[in-house]
Design a protein around this motif. Structure first.
Motif, mmCIF file in Angstrom:
data_model
loop_
_atom_site.group_PDB
_atom_site.id
_atom_site.type_symbol
_atom_site.label_atom_id
_atom_site.label_comp_id
_atom_site.label_asym_id
_atom_site.label_seq_id
_atom_site.Cartn_x
_atom_site.Cartn_y
_atom_site.Cartn_z
ATOM 1 N N THR A 40 0.823 -1.204 0.000
ATOM 2 C CA THR A 40 0.000 0.000 0.000
ATOM 3 C C THR A 40 0.860 1.257 0.000
ATOM 4 N N THR A 41 1.875 1.274 0.853
ATOM 5 C CA THR A 41 2.752 2.438 0.932
ATOM 6 C C THR A 41 3.435 2.703 -0.401
ATOM 7 N N GLY A 42 3.958 1.657 -1.022
ATOM 8 C CA GLY A 42 4.632 1.811 -2.300
ATOM 9 C C GLY A 42 3.717 2.339 -3.383
ATOM 10 N N SER A 43 2.493 1.781 -3.462
ATOM 11 C CA SER A 43 1.552 2.203 -4.498
ATOM 12 C C SER A 43 1.108 3.651 -4.303
ATOM 13 N N LEU A 44 0.803 4.013 -3.050
ATOM 14 C CA LEU A 44 0.339 5.374 -2.777
ATOM 15 C C LEU A 44 1.432 6.400 -3.050
ATOM 16 N N ILE A 45 2.643 6.120 -2.602
ATOM 17 C CA ILE A 45 3.752 7.058 -2.826
ATOM 18 C C ILE A 45 4.028 7.207 -4.318
ATOM 19 N N THR A 46 4.101 6.083 -5.029
ATOM 20 C CA THR A 46 4.374 6.129 -6.460
ATOM 21 C C THR A 46 3.254 6.834 -7.211
ATOM 22 N N GLY A 47 1.991 6.556 -6.834
ATOM 23 C CA GLY A 47 0.861 7.211 -7.481
ATOM 24 C C GLY A 47 0.877 8.716 -7.273
ATOM 25 N N TYR A 48 1.204 9.141 -6.055
ATOM 26 C CA TYR A 48 1.265 10.580 -5.772
ATOM 27 C C TYR A 48 2.382 11.246 -6.565
ATOM 28 N N ILE A 49 3.575 10.646 -6.549
ATOM 29 C CA ILE A 49 4.722 11.234 -7.249
ATOM 30 C C ILE A 49 4.500 11.202 -8.763
ATOM 31 N N PHE A 50 3.872 10.111 -9.249
ATOM 32 C CA PHE A 50 3.571 9.989 -10.676
ATOM 33 C C PHE A 50 2.689 11.153 -11.126
ATOM 34 N N GLY A 51 1.658 11.455 -10.321
ATOM 35 C CA GLY A 51 0.734 12.514 -10.693
ATOM 36 C C GLY A 51 1.279 13.909 -10.452
ATOM 37 N N ALA A 52 2.033 14.099 -9.349
ATOM 38 C CA ALA A 52 2.516 15.437 -8.981
ATOM 39 C C ALA A 52 3.795 15.820 -9.717
ATOM 40 N N PHE A 53 4.638 14.840 -10.042
ATOM 41 C CA PHE A 53 5.915 15.133 -10.691
ATOM 42 C C PHE A 53 5.975 14.434 -12.052
ATOM 43 N N SER A 54 6.484 13.214 -12.068
ATOM 44 C CA SER A 54 6.550 12.460 -13.330
ATOM 45 C C SER A 54 6.751 10.987 -13.035
ATOM 46 N N GLY A 55 6.438 10.153 -14.035
ATOM 47 C CA GLY A 55 6.657 8.724 -13.889
ATOM 48 C C GLY A 55 8.132 8.384 -13.795
#
Length: 423
Positions: free
Chosen positions: A365-380
């Motif tokens: 859960t932590t990995g998915s949420l952090i990656t999803g937030y950074i993906f949307g706010a910064f870049s993939g």
């Protein structure tokens, strides 16, 4: 016990749940397209899957042997069969949340039961390590099949099409068949029996005390970080392929199957490798390999151009190179799990697996949420570059894990045991 029949059933159950659990990345992509859900909102599906795994494992793992592993697995299969039927019957983002909630609750029962049953079947530590890697290999074969099965039902020409929901009729049927096969299989669970004089509250307290053993504490932190990495990549790779590499939706899912194939190949072959080489240098080499793939592949993903006629032959090189991280990632999780469980007496396997499942779920859960937030706010790109941080930390944690296993009595006196023996 009918060991071969039991192992076949366990592998089949894990195969089924691999498809359901690891469809979350594909479902995230589809609910974004179908229901207009934002990336940040869609990322909660990982939480609906993983948090129930953690909660249910925390509540029931310590006294699951009293309930019975077979009954627990049958309950889990019944729940997910009903949840799969609901997806095409009541389509919507809320139903997707309910599906992964049911999958999470069920997998908590399944994983604790399956891991504990392996200890009843295994005859030695090496045998345990072998079937553990084979089990996780079958899990990754299920993940591999999931990408292709879902992609067959996705209509790339119409992103808003609900045709992908038809896959759940097949999944419901597969769960029902597995339920029938399991119900017809005989289990002998006497070796896992808990002391009759102990109460469920004492069982629960014993599981909590287990966590504070130095070896166990190091182990669960390492497992947490590993799953954080794996879920970050596995969950968001379809979206990365679609938005960064500009691949069509169906192909984005299909290409992600390379990641699952590498995990499956790595885990199925790890049993052979780890019988001949010490696990610690193998794990270190794998972590270094993971970091190298990240540093080599991600620079190749910049400036991708959308091509409506793209094929496997014309897809960007990075689409094939980055998923190879799975080959190096593969042996780590089953390897450390086997080392940990084979250091415990059989009656503690359920409690230990409960702790493992809890921290694995929290890591996912932590990995998915952090990656999803950074993906949307910064870049993939930035989101995937950040996987280098937990990779480096796991490298350090493995050093202390090896010291605790081989040099110190991290279990407070629980010496070597023969898996499958009486205690």
């Amino acid at each position: 016990m009918q060991s071969r029949r039991i192992l076949f059933i366990l592998f089949l159950i894990y195969f089924v749940f691999a498809i359901l659990l690891n469809s979350v990345g594909t479902v995230i992509l589809q609910v974004i397209n179908n229901y207009g859900v934002t990336k940040s909102a869609a990322s909660v599906l990982e939480g609906f899957k993983d948090l129930p795994i953690a909660v249910v494992s925390f509540l029931v793992a310590s006294f699951l042997p009293r309930i019975g592993y077979k009954k627990a697995m049958l309950t889990g299969l019944a729940i997910v069969t009903c949840a799969c039927l609901a997806m095409p019957l009541v389509p919507g983002f809320a139903t997707a949340k309910l599906l992964f909630l049911c999958v999470g609750v069920s997998f908590a029962l399944i994983k604790v039961s399956v891991y504990s049953t392996l200890g009843l079947v295994a005859t030695s530590r090496r045998h345990h390590a072998g079937i553990m890697n084979t089990l996780e290999g079958f899990f990754m074969l299920g993940v591999l099949c999931a990408y292709w099965v879902f992609s067959w039902f996705i209509d790339s020409s119409d992103p808003r099409s609900h045709s992908w929901l038809n896959v759940y009729w097949q999944l419901a049927a597969l769960c029902a068949v597995t339920f029938v096969l399991l119900s017809m299989t005989t289990f002998d669970e006497r070796l896992a029996a808990l002391p009759a004089e102990r109460t469920p509250a004492q069982d629960f307290a014993a599981m909590l005390k287990l966590f504070f053993k130095p070896l166990v504490c190091i182990f669960v932190i390492t497992a947490f970080l590993y799953v954080l990495i794996e879920q970050s990549v596995g969950t968001w790779l379809p979206t990365f392929n679609n938005e960064i590499l500009k691949l069509p939706a169906a192909m984005s899912v299909q290409v992600t199957s390379i990641f699952a194939a590498c995990l499956a190949l790595g885990r199925l072959s790890a049993g052979i490798v780890l019988r001949r080489l010490h696990w610690y240098p193998v794990m270190n080499a794998c972590l270094v390999g993971m970091g190298a793939v990240v540093l080599l592949a991600l620079p190749l993903t910049h400036d991708a151009v959308a091509n409506p006629h793209v094929t496997w032959a014309s897809a960007p090189v990075a689409a094939f190179l980055f998923p190879l991280i799975g080959l190096f990632m593969a042996p780590i999780y089953p390897g450390i799990n086997s080392v940990m469980l084979s250091s415990l007496p059989q009656h503690q396997h359920s409690a230990m697996t409960g702790l493992l499942v809890i921290f694995s779920a929290l890591g996912g859960t932590t990995g998915s949420l952090i990656t999803g937030y950074i993906f949307g706010a910064f870049s993939g790109h930035f989101a995937f570059y950040l996987t280098l941080v937990p990779i480096a930390i796991v490298l350090v944690m493995l050093y202390f894990f090896r010291r605790a296993v081989e040099g110190e009595d991290g279990l407070g006196g629980a010496g070597p045991v023969i898996i499958g023996g009486s205690h």
